[in-house]
Design an enzyme around this catalytic site. Structure first.
Site, mmCIF file in Angstrom:
data_model
loop_
_atom_site.group_PDB
_atom_site.id
_atom_site.type_symbol
_atom_site.label_atom_id
_atom_site.label_comp_id
_atom_site.label_asym_id
_atom_site.label_seq_id
_atom_site.Cartn_x
_atom_site.Cartn_y
_atom_site.Cartn_z
ATOM 1 N N HIS A 90 1.085 -1.086 0.022
ATOM 2 C CA HIS A 90 -0.050 0.130 -0.120
ATOM 3 C C HIS A 90 0.922 1.293 -0.032
ATOM 4 O O HIS A 90 1.744 1.332 -0.748
ATOM 5 C CB HIS A 90 -0.807 -0.090 1.171
ATOM 6 C CG HIS A 90 -2.140 0.911 1.428
ATOM 7 N ND1 HIS A 90 -2.535 1.571 0.264
ATOM 8 C CD2 HIS A 90 -3.079 1.120 2.458
ATOM 9 C CE1 HIS A 90 -3.427 2.385 0.579
ATOM 10 N NE2 HIS A 90 -3.859 2.170 1.789
ATOM 11 N N HIS A 147 -2.042 -1.945 -9.628
ATOM 12 C CA HIS A 147 -3.081 -1.345 -8.914
ATOM 13 C C HIS A 147 -4.201 -2.319 -8.655
ATOM 14 O O HIS A 147 -4.610 -2.896 -9.984
ATOM 15 C CB HIS A 147 -3.220 0.002 -9.288
ATOM 16 C CG HIS A 147 -3.832 0.842 -8.273
ATOM 17 N ND1 HIS A 147 -5.338 0.734 -7.896
ATOM 18 C CD2 HIS A 147 -3.483 1.662 -7.271
ATOM 19 C CE1 HIS A 147 -5.643 1.663 -7.153
ATOM 20 N NE2 HIS A 147 -4.455 2.052 -6.481
ATOM 21 N N ASP A 171 2.850 5.795 -6.520
ATOM 22 C CA ASP A 171 4.214 5.745 -5.797
ATOM 23 C C ASP A 171 5.176 5.543 -6.777
ATOM 24 O O ASP A 171 6.441 5.848 -5.934
ATOM 25 C CB ASP A 171 4.002 4.659 -4.781
ATOM 26 C CG ASP A 171 2.973 4.605 -3.799
ATOM 27 O OD1 ASP A 171 2.975 5.799 -3.485
ATOM 28 O OD2 ASP A 171 2.339 3.652 -3.403
HETATM 29 N N1 ACO Z 1 5.495 -6.701 -10.319
HETATM 30 C C1 ACO Z 1 5.312 -7.831 -11.030
HETATM 31 N N2 ACO Z 1 4.166 -8.698 -11.088
HETATM 32 C C2 ACO Z 1 3.149 -8.147 -10.497
HETATM 33 C C3 ACO Z 1 3.065 -6.765 -9.873
HETATM 34 C C4 ACO Z 1 4.458 -5.977 -9.628
HETATM 35 N N3 ACO Z 1 4.602 -4.910 -9.292
HETATM 36 N N4 ACO Z 1 1.902 -6.472 -9.542
HETATM 37 C C5 ACO Z 1 0.841 -7.441 -9.786
HETATM 38 N N5 ACO Z 1 1.987 -8.521 -10.403
HETATM 39 C C6 ACO Z 1 1.306 -9.658 -10.762
HETATM 40 C C7 ACO Z 1 0.947 -10.790 -9.774
HETATM 41 O O1 ACO Z 1 1.876 -11.623 -9.416
HETATM 42 C C8 ACO Z 1 -0.175 -11.600 -10.427
HETATM 43 O O2 ACO Z 1 0.112 -12.325 -11.523
HETATM 44 P P1 ACO Z 1 -0.578 -13.765 -11.846
HETATM 45 O O3 ACO Z 1 -1.750 -13.600 -12.392
HETATM 46 O O4 ACO Z 1 0.551 -14.535 -12.779
HETATM 47 O O5 ACO Z 1 -0.571 -14.243 -10.388
HETATM 48 C C9 ACO Z 1 -0.944 -10.293 -11.312
HETATM 49 O O6 ACO Z 1 -0.142 -9.356 -11.535
HETATM 50 C C10 ACO Z 1 -2.182 -9.810 -10.581
HETATM 51 O O7 ACO Z 1 -1.511 -9.151 -9.145
HETATM 52 P P2 ACO Z 1 -2.344 -9.384 -7.737
HETATM 53 O O8 ACO Z 1 -1.185 -9.270 -6.919
HETATM 54 O O9 ACO Z 1 -3.380 -10.329 -8.001
HETATM 55 O O10 ACO Z 1 -2.985 -8.111 -7.858
HETATM 56 P P3 ACO Z 1 -3.830 -7.348 -6.839
HETATM 57 O O11 ACO Z 1 -4.700 -6.376 -7.191
HETATM 58 O O12 ACO Z 1 -3.969 -7.958 -5.474
HETATM 59 O O13 ACO Z 1 -2.388 -6.375 -6.273
HETATM 60 C C11 ACO Z 1 -0.831 -4.568 -5.962
HETATM 61 C C12 ACO Z 1 -2.402 -4.841 -6.481
HETATM 62 C C13 ACO Z 1 -0.638 -4.972 -4.584
HETATM 63 C C14 ACO Z 1 -1.024 -3.127 -5.700
HETATM 64 C C15 ACO Z 1 0.094 -4.853 -6.684
HETATM 65 O O14 ACO Z 1 0.181 -4.758 -7.785
HETATM 66 C C16 ACO Z 1 1.419 -4.826 -6.014
HETATM 67 O O15 ACO Z 1 2.212 -5.428 -5.097
HETATM 68 N N6 ACO Z 1 2.418 -3.713 -6.593
HETATM 69 C C17 ACO Z 1 3.466 -3.268 -5.936
HETATM 70 C C18 ACO Z 1 3.384 -2.807 -4.720
HETATM 71 C C19 ACO Z 1 2.815 -1.170 -5.088
HETATM 72 O O16 ACO Z 1 3.386 -0.528 -5.871
HETATM 73 N N7 ACO Z 1 1.769 -0.865 -4.417
HETATM 74 C C20 ACO Z 1 1.398 0.418 -4.445
HETATM 75 C C21 ACO Z 1 -0.173 0.276 -4.871
HETATM 76 S S1 ACO Z 1 -0.655 1.929 -5.040
HETATM 77 C C22 ACO Z 1 -1.300 2.600 -3.547
HETATM 78 O O17 ACO Z 1 -1.430 1.701 -2.613
HETATM 79 C C23 ACO Z 1 -1.069 4.089 -3.273
#
Ligand code: ACO
Length: 431
Positions: free
Chosen positions: A267, A308, A366
């Site tokens: 987050h 996201h 971010d």
């Molecule tokens: N890098 C690599 N792979 C990723 C990333 C990433 N940053 N984000 C998602 N994926 C992949 C996952 O591994 C998953 O792959 P799969 O379908 O093969 O299993 C797919 O994309 C979907 O990801 P989820 O984690 O299921 O998506 P969710 O909606 O639950 O997560 C999140 C969203 C937590 C923001 C995620 O994209 C992440 O961890 N990003 C990196 C951290 C980040 O930047 N957070 C800030 C968010 S914005 C905020 O809070 C202000």
């Protein structure tokens, strides 16, 4: 759905229900399952709330597919370009933009709540000098609940408003004091002659030893960053504040819970993680290696600042910040252009990579905010605190909205129990 109900059929359980459909002014409709358990004995299952609207709200609208973000109906791009943070804060709290008289009054109220109770300063001494400022924020903001007994009746709208003003006003003072504690400098008191954002920068960077002048580019950038972070509907930290508040808990404790949730790297903690990641990558030649790590399912590494839960096209806040980042680096006396170039290159490569394209992973707010914070002289461990400062008004607006809702109930999800079936206690000597 023509008759505004949704037919739910579950032949296995013999359930056939007509569930009411709730329509928002924009965005998807929702099927109201609130009576489903009472009527059928069946629960809904949605870990991570992928398909669940937890409440009705009139504050913020997001269309993740189209990259739209609106506060009370106003597009984020217009607010970012034209408004001050306190104007946006008023909008979020009250529902409409203030007139100039209302804004002046509001600014005055906030200014006169910025000081901390002197005894609160003792809390800082309880923290080791290298405590993470987010840890200090959770503790000190939570400890506000031990003060202000004059206005802690959460059922009284006036008391709620006073708490809202106190939170919005004191947060920058608490945050800057956390930083000063980290670097073992004296806490700087608020200056009532400065704007909300300039006052924060002054409390961060001035010392009692010499005059300090707030840089106008820095003040403008902080104003923009606070506006962009001010609200984002039912994200993890806001939902945490709502859930904590739903038990009629103390508002300061609820906001402390929101800060704790925000701190996580999935987050708000991502902005700090992005900068650490860019520093680790170090050079354009290393990007391919890190992209490969992000794609490798056996590796826990994720490209921080990418992806996201809601935005599946682009994050409008990231688009605004990319431009501002360039401007800030041009105007401020820092040489972080190589870091910015690295971020741009990483973004470009990831945006063309099939893995990221297929999963609709785009830079989020971010991705660029950390580079701007760094250019302002804000250390990495304060990045998430900056996010918390902007988001406080969103948390408070949601808490106020929830508390004034006559239908408000304690939040209490159910579960699907997968543990052991009933069994008999065995005396210890027989186990
Ligand atoms: N890098 C690599 N792979 C990723 C990333 C990433 N940053 N984000 C998602 N994926 C992949 C996952 O591994 C998953 O792959 P799969 O379908 O093969 O299993 C797919 O994309 C979907 O990801 P989820 O984690 O299921 O998506 P969710 O909606 O639950 O997560 C999140 C969203 C937590 C923001 C995620 O994209 C992440 O961890 N990003 C990196 C951290 C980040 O930047 N957070 C800030 C968010 S914005 C905020 O809070 C202000």
């Amino acid at each position: 759905m023509a008759d505004n109900t949704y037919e739910l059929c579950n032949e296995h359980k013999g359930i056939k229900e007509h569930l009411p459909v709730i329509e928002g002014t924009q965005g998807p409709h929702a099927v109201d399952v609130s009576k489903l358990y009472r009527d059928t004995g069946v629960l809904t299952y949605d870990p991570g709330f992928m398909s669940t609207a937890s409440c009705e709200s009139r504050i913020t609208y997001i269309d993740g597919e189209a990259g739209i973000l609106e506060y009370r109906g106003y597009p984020i791009e217009q607010l970012a370009e034209k408004a001050t943070f306190l104007e946006v804060a008023y909008l979020l709290l009250h529902g409409d933009l203030p007139s100039s008289v209302q804004l002046r009054e509001f600014e005055q109220i906030i200014v006169y709540h910025t000081m901390l109770n002197e005894t609160l300063k003792n809390f800082y001494d309880g923290f080791h000098h290298d405590a993470h400022p987010m840890a200090i924020m959770v503790g000190v903001v939570g400890s506000l609940s031990a003060f202000y007994h004059d206005s802690l009746d959460v059922n009284d709208p006036h008391h709620r408003e006073v708490s809202a003003h106190r939170l919005l006003a004191k947060m920058p003072t608490i945050a800057a004091a956390s930083y000063k504690h980290n670097i073992s400098e004296p806490i700087v008191y608020p200056d009532n002659n400065l704007s909300y954002c300039a006052n924060f920068l002054n409390m961060m960077f001035s010392t009692p030893c010499e005059p300090y002048e707030v840089n106008s580019t820095a003040e403008k950038a902080v104003n923009l960053l606070f506006i962009l972070h001010a609200d984002h509907e039912q994200n993890a930290s806001t939902s945490t504040v709502r859930l904590a508040g739903s038990s009629l808990a103390n508002p300061f404790a609820c906001i402390a819970a929101g800060i704790a949730s925000l701190w996580g790297p999935a987050h708000g903690g991502a902005n700090e993680a992005v900068l650490n990641m860019l520093t680790d990558i170090g050079d354009v030649s290393q990007i391919d290696k890190y992209i490969a790590k992000a794609k490798d399912k056996s590796d826990k590494f994720r490209l921080m600042g990418f992806g996201h839960r809601v935005y599946k096209n682009f994050d409008p806040r990231a688009d605004i910040l990319r431009e501002v980042c360039k401007e800030v680096l041009d105007k401020l006396p820092v040489d972080d252009s190589p870091l910015f170039e690295l971020a741009l290159r990483l973004e470009e490569i990831a945006l063309h990579d099939e893995y990221f394209v297929k999963r609709k992973l785009y830079p989020n707010v971010d991705f660029y905010s950390g580079i701007i914070y760094r250019a302002l002289g804000i250390p990495n461990n304060m990045f998430t605190v900056m996010f918390a400062l902007g988001r406080t008004v969103g948390w408070v607006a949601h808490w106020m909205e929830m508390m004034s809702d006559p239908e408000q109930k304690i939040g209490r999800p159910r579960q699907i129990y997968k543990g052991s079936p009933r069994r008999e206690y065995i005396p210890i000597e027989n186990r």
